[in-house]
Enzyme design. Structure first.
Site, mmCIF file in Angstrom:
data_model
loop_
_atom_site.group_PDB
_atom_site.id
_atom_site.type_symbol
_atom_site.label_atom_id
_atom_site.label_comp_id
_atom_site.label_asym_id
_atom_site.label_seq_id
_atom_site.Cartn_x
_atom_site.Cartn_y
_atom_site.Cartn_z
ATOM 1 N N LYS A 1 9.123 -1.042 14.386
ATOM 2 C CA LYS A 1 9.646 -0.705 13.056
ATOM 3 C C LYS A 1 10.691 0.399 13.160
ATOM 4 O O LYS A 1 11.758 0.328 12.567
ATOM 5 C CB LYS A 1 8.505 -0.172 12.176
ATOM 6 C CG LYS A 1 7.698 -1.206 11.452
ATOM 7 C CD LYS A 1 6.884 -0.485 10.377
ATOM 8 C CE LYS A 1 5.805 -1.345 9.790
ATOM 9 N NZ LYS A 1 4.942 -0.628 8.864
ATOM 10 N N HIS B 1 -5.762 -33.788 17.508
ATOM 11 C CA HIS B 1 -4.673 -34.646 17.982
ATOM 12 C C HIS B 1 -3.544 -33.821 18.559
ATOM 13 O O HIS B 1 -2.426 -34.303 18.702
ATOM 14 C CB HIS B 1 -4.186 -35.536 16.836
ATOM 15 C CG HIS B 1 -5.271 -36.425 16.335
ATOM 16 N ND1 HIS B 1 -5.448 -37.723 16.781
ATOM 17 C CD2 HIS B 1 -6.306 -36.166 15.489
ATOM 18 C CE1 HIS B 1 -6.519 -38.233 16.188
ATOM 19 N NE2 HIS B 1 -7.058 -37.306 15.423
ATOM 20 N N GLY C 1 -4.924 -2.172 5.136
ATOM 21 C CA GLY C 1 -4.141 -3.310 4.647
ATOM 22 C C GLY C 1 -4.830 -4.644 4.894
ATOM 23 O O GLY C 1 -4.961 -5.475 3.995
ATOM 24 N N ARG C 2 -5.305 -4.853 6.124
ATOM 25 C CA ARG C 2 -5.897 -6.155 6.454
ATOM 26 C C ARG C 2 -7.330 -6.306 5.927
ATOM 27 O O ARG C 2 -7.975 -7.319 6.185
ATOM 28 C CB ARG C 2 -5.825 -6.387 7.970
ATOM 29 C CG ARG C 2 -6.424 -5.286 8.815
ATOM 30 C CD ARG C 2 -6.058 -5.443 10.283
ATOM 31 N NE ARG C 2 -6.490 -4.315 11.088
ATOM 32 C CZ ARG C 2 -5.823 -3.170 11.221
ATOM 33 N NH1 ARG C 2 -4.684 -2.994 10.587
ATOM 34 N NH2 ARG C 2 -6.283 -2.191 11.980
ATOM 35 N N GLU D 1 10.456 -4.835 4.600
ATOM 36 C CA GLU D 1 10.502 -6.230 4.145
ATOM 37 C C GLU D 1 10.193 -6.332 2.653
ATOM 38 O O GLU D 1 10.893 -7.016 1.902
ATOM 39 C CB GLU D 1 9.472 -7.076 4.918
ATOM 40 C CG GLU D 1 9.773 -7.285 6.379
ATOM 41 C CD GLU D 1 9.194 -6.205 7.286
ATOM 42 O OE1 GLU D 1 8.917 -5.070 6.801
ATOM 43 O OE2 GLU D 1 9.011 -6.482 8.485
ATOM 44 N N GLU E 1 -4.942 -7.312 15.036
ATOM 45 C CA GLU E 1 -4.399 -5.998 14.677
ATOM 46 C C GLU E 1 -5.523 -4.967 14.754
ATOM 47 O O GLU E 1 -5.291 -3.797 15.034
ATOM 48 C CB GLU E 1 -3.768 -6.017 13.284
ATOM 49 C CG GLU E 1 -2.847 -4.832 13.055
ATOM 50 C CD GLU E 1 -1.957 -4.961 11.835
ATOM 51 O OE1 GLU E 1 -0.740 -4.853 11.973
ATOM 52 O OE2 GLU E 1 -2.492 -5.180 10.732
ATOM 53 N N LYS F 1 0.843 -1.203 0.000
ATOM 54 C CA LYS F 1 0.000 0.000 0.000
ATOM 55 C C LYS F 1 0.876 1.251 0.000
ATOM 56 O O LYS F 1 0.684 2.156 -0.790
ATOM 57 C CB LYS F 1 -0.901 -0.054 1.241
ATOM 58 C CG LYS F 1 -1.881 1.087 1.355
ATOM 59 C CD LYS F 1 -2.818 0.859 2.524
ATOM 60 C CE LYS F 1 -3.597 2.109 2.851
ATOM 61 N NZ LYS F 1 -4.513 1.942 3.979
HETATM 62 C C1 G6Q Z 1 -2.569 -3.991 7.889
HETATM 63 C C2 G6Q Z 1 -1.360 -3.381 8.368
HETATM 64 C C3 G6Q Z 1 -0.083 -4.036 7.904
HETATM 65 C C4 G6Q Z 1 0.299 -3.732 6.469
HETATM 66 C C5 G6Q Z 1 1.746 -4.171 6.240
HETATM 67 C C6 G6Q Z 1 2.187 -3.937 4.819
HETATM 68 O O1 G6Q Z 1 -3.672 -3.576 8.131
HETATM 69 O O2 G6Q Z 1 -1.372 -2.035 8.097
HETATM 70 O O3 G6Q Z 1 -0.116 -5.426 8.075
HETATM 71 O O4 G6Q Z 1 -0.565 -4.361 5.578
HETATM 72 O O5 G6Q Z 1 2.595 -3.499 7.129
HETATM 73 O O6 G6Q Z 1 2.078 -2.590 4.473
HETATM 74 P P1 G6Q Z 1 2.227 -2.131 2.997
HETATM 75 O O7 G6Q Z 1 1.141 -2.736 2.192
HETATM 76 O O8 G6Q Z 1 2.153 -0.638 3.022
HETATM 77 O O9 G6Q Z 1 3.567 -2.615 2.510
#
Ligand code: G6Q
Length: 547
Positions: free
Chosen positions: A508, A388, A271-272, A215, A357, A209
């Site tokens: 972070k 199990h 994001g989620r 990462e 989250e 996003k």
């Molecule tokens: C989700 C969070 C988080 C995000 C990641 C990746 O709701 O905000 O999990 O999706 O940190 O972020 P980017 O899509 O910006 O790389």
């Protein structure tokens, strides 16, 4: 000064507290025995899902009081605000409009006075065109060969949804394409993902996003190096092998990806909550645009159900309220989601982010510290495997863990008796948890005296059972939207913001400060906590081969 009535001072809260005292000592065995109509009454059919909630520690009065709590906390108005594009993500001053991502063409959802639905469908159309080109082989890699492997690079919300959906819908996927997912900054993740792939037939989707996530950018850079190595450093290859999904055009361009190959989404999609935005490109590539459309239709069905159904018959509202009941009145700390469908193996992991989250917060919308519990811990594994392993604790441990069992009448793969055996297990588990086995029953089986207490099952352990017809793209959409709206319901009751994630920031930032301390060839002056300083020194020393 607080503008919202504190949750624990609401009349329904007080009534529920008194009601809890009455019901706490009642066993589910008795609730069923005293009320023959219970199992037939305590079910809901909505948005293509069937929910049996009769094995919960509730009576009709509990539901009435929980619904009253929802009314007193203003859930109804909150739902309308979300659907209407109000900036309910107040700490980020953003609207929360993932529901617009699945609004049918022709619908109108206003965000700052502008209808966002045409833009949503324009991106969907571009995704569909691109997917058709990849799936038909019309899109060629740098050396003229069709794409055979797709690697999604992203993390958190830009990874968990795509992975879960790919696994869940694998049955419907084009098996001539292979899909891999890279998220961790641990280099092993990338190296294992590209293991055995031919760069000439590989497409990378960089999902971010913000397009500045450590990462994802690190993995995308490694992917670029991996590709360019195969093409003698010829950068024209990037346009054939990289596409991006982002809200940030500028950064996508800076990275070297042609913005013509970027699929857009918007800051009003968290994001989620983005697996049904362009972040779902890998899903569409796997199952095709038509089935992706069915997935969106399933989401939309649940949206309509959530918005329009009276609370007592509303699947997400009721399940959200039941989780509040256990979390806040019984003090139960976690909730297990147990799909009896192997294709849903990543669903609990996906839900962990969605739920924790979102509602892992301790400050209200008013900026006050809560004086009650918020988000429970969500976890789970598919059945029967979990039976199990950790089910022992669910059956006989000291903690009570409400469970959501998810099962399907029809399997996607027929294999002898397997499905009946699977279903027999899911039905057996919820009954064993609810009813248990008394001392008398254990004795009657001729059990040795000293083993009797070990073989007693207390029971009275609550669960929901969701029984759907078959795991289709549409059903997956319904299920994900169900939990999205459960989270929303919980957040509204607790008066917190489920749509920010400030808790992710501190770690972070600290990592950014530590990176130079690890990479500095000279001995750095460390200004961290003394334990951290020691760990960094030890790491540097051993890495350099000094002991
Ligand atoms: C989700 C969070 C988080 C995000 C990641 C990746 O709701 O905000 O999990 O999706 O940190 O972020 P980017 O899509 O910006 O790389």
């Amino acid at each position: 000064m607080s503008t919202i009535t504190p949750l624990t001072t609401l009349p329904a809260w007080a009534a529920l507290t008194r009601h809890y005292e009455q019901i706490n000592g009642t066993h589910l065995r008795d609730l069923f025995a005293e009320d023959p109509g219970r199992a037939e009454r305590m079910v809901i059919e909505g948005a293509g899902l069937f929910l049996d909630y009769s094995k919960n520690r509730i009576t009709d009065e509990t539901v009435t009081l929980l619904v009253q709590l929802a009314e007193e906390t203003g859930l109804r108005a909150q739902i309308e605000k979300m659907f209407n594009g109000d900036k309910i993500n107040s700490t980020e001053e953003r609207a929360v409009l993932h529901t617009a991502l699945r609004a049918p063409e022709g619908a109108s959802v206003l965000q700052d006075g502008e209808n966002v639905v045409p833009a949503v469908h324009a991106v969907l159309a571009r995704m569909a065109g691109f997917s058709e080109r990849i799936r038909s082989g019309a899109w060629k890699g740098q050396s003229g060969l069709p794409i055979k492997s797709i690697v999604n690079i992203g993390i958190g919300g830009s990874d968990l949804g795509p992975v879960m959906a790919y696994e869940a819908l694998k049955h419907y996927s084009d098996r001539s394409l292979s899909f891999r997912f890279v998220s961790n900054v641990d280099g092993t993740d990338f190296l294992e993902a590209v293991q055995g792939l031919d760069p000439a037939q590989t497409l990378f989707i960089v999902c971010s996003k913000t397009f500045d996530t450590l990462e994802t950018i690190t993995n995308a850079e490694s992917a670029r190096d991996w590709l360019l190595k195969a093409f003698g450093g010829d950068e024209t290859a990037i346009a054939h092998h990289f596409v991006a999904v982002s809200t940030n055009k500028e950064k996508v361009g800076d990275f070297g990806i042609d913005v013509a190959n970027m699929f857009e989404f918007w800051d009003w999609v968290g994001g989620r909550y983005s697996m049904d935005a362009a972040i779902g490109l890998s899903t569409m590539l796997a199952i095709g645009p038509e089935r992706f459309g069915e997935l969106l239709a399933g989401f939309h069905e649940m949206d309509v159900h959530f918005r329009e159904t009276p609370f007592a018959r509303n699947l997400p509202v009721l399940m959200g309220l039941l989780s509040v009941w256990y979390n806040n009145f019984f003090g139960m700390q976690s909730l297990a989601v147990l799909p009896y469908e192997q294709y849903l193996k990543r669903f609990p992991a996906y839900l962990q982010q969605l739920t924790m989250e979102s509602n892992g917060k301790s400050i209200t919308l008013d900026g006050e510290r809560v004086d009650y519990q918020t988000g429970p811990i969500y976890w789970g594994e598919p059945g029967t495997n979990g039976q199990h392993s950790f089910y022992q604790l669910i059956h006989q441990g000291t903690r009570i863990i409400p469970c959501d069992f998810i099962a399907f009448v029809h399997p996607l793969t027929e294999l002898g008796r397997h499905h009946d055996l699977l279903m027999a297990n899911v039905f057996a588990q919820s009954e064993a948890l609810a009813i248990g086995k008394t001392e008398d029953e254990v004795k009657k089986e001729g059990t040795k005296e000293k083993l009797v207490p070990h073989k007693v099952f207390e029971g009275n352990r609550p669960s929901n059972t969701i029984l759907a017809d078959r795991l289709t793209p549409k059903t997956l959409g319904r299920l994900v939207a169900l939990y999205e709206h459960i989270v929303f319901t919980q957040g509204a009751i607790w008066g917190i913001n489920p749509f920010d994630q400030w808790g992710v920031q501190l770690g972070k930032l600290l990592a950014q400060q530590i990176i130079p301390d690890l990479e500095n060839p000279a001995e750095p002056t460390l200004r961290h906590n003394t334990s951290t300083n020691n760990l960094i020194r030890r790491y540097r020393r051993i890495k350099k081969g000094l002991s």
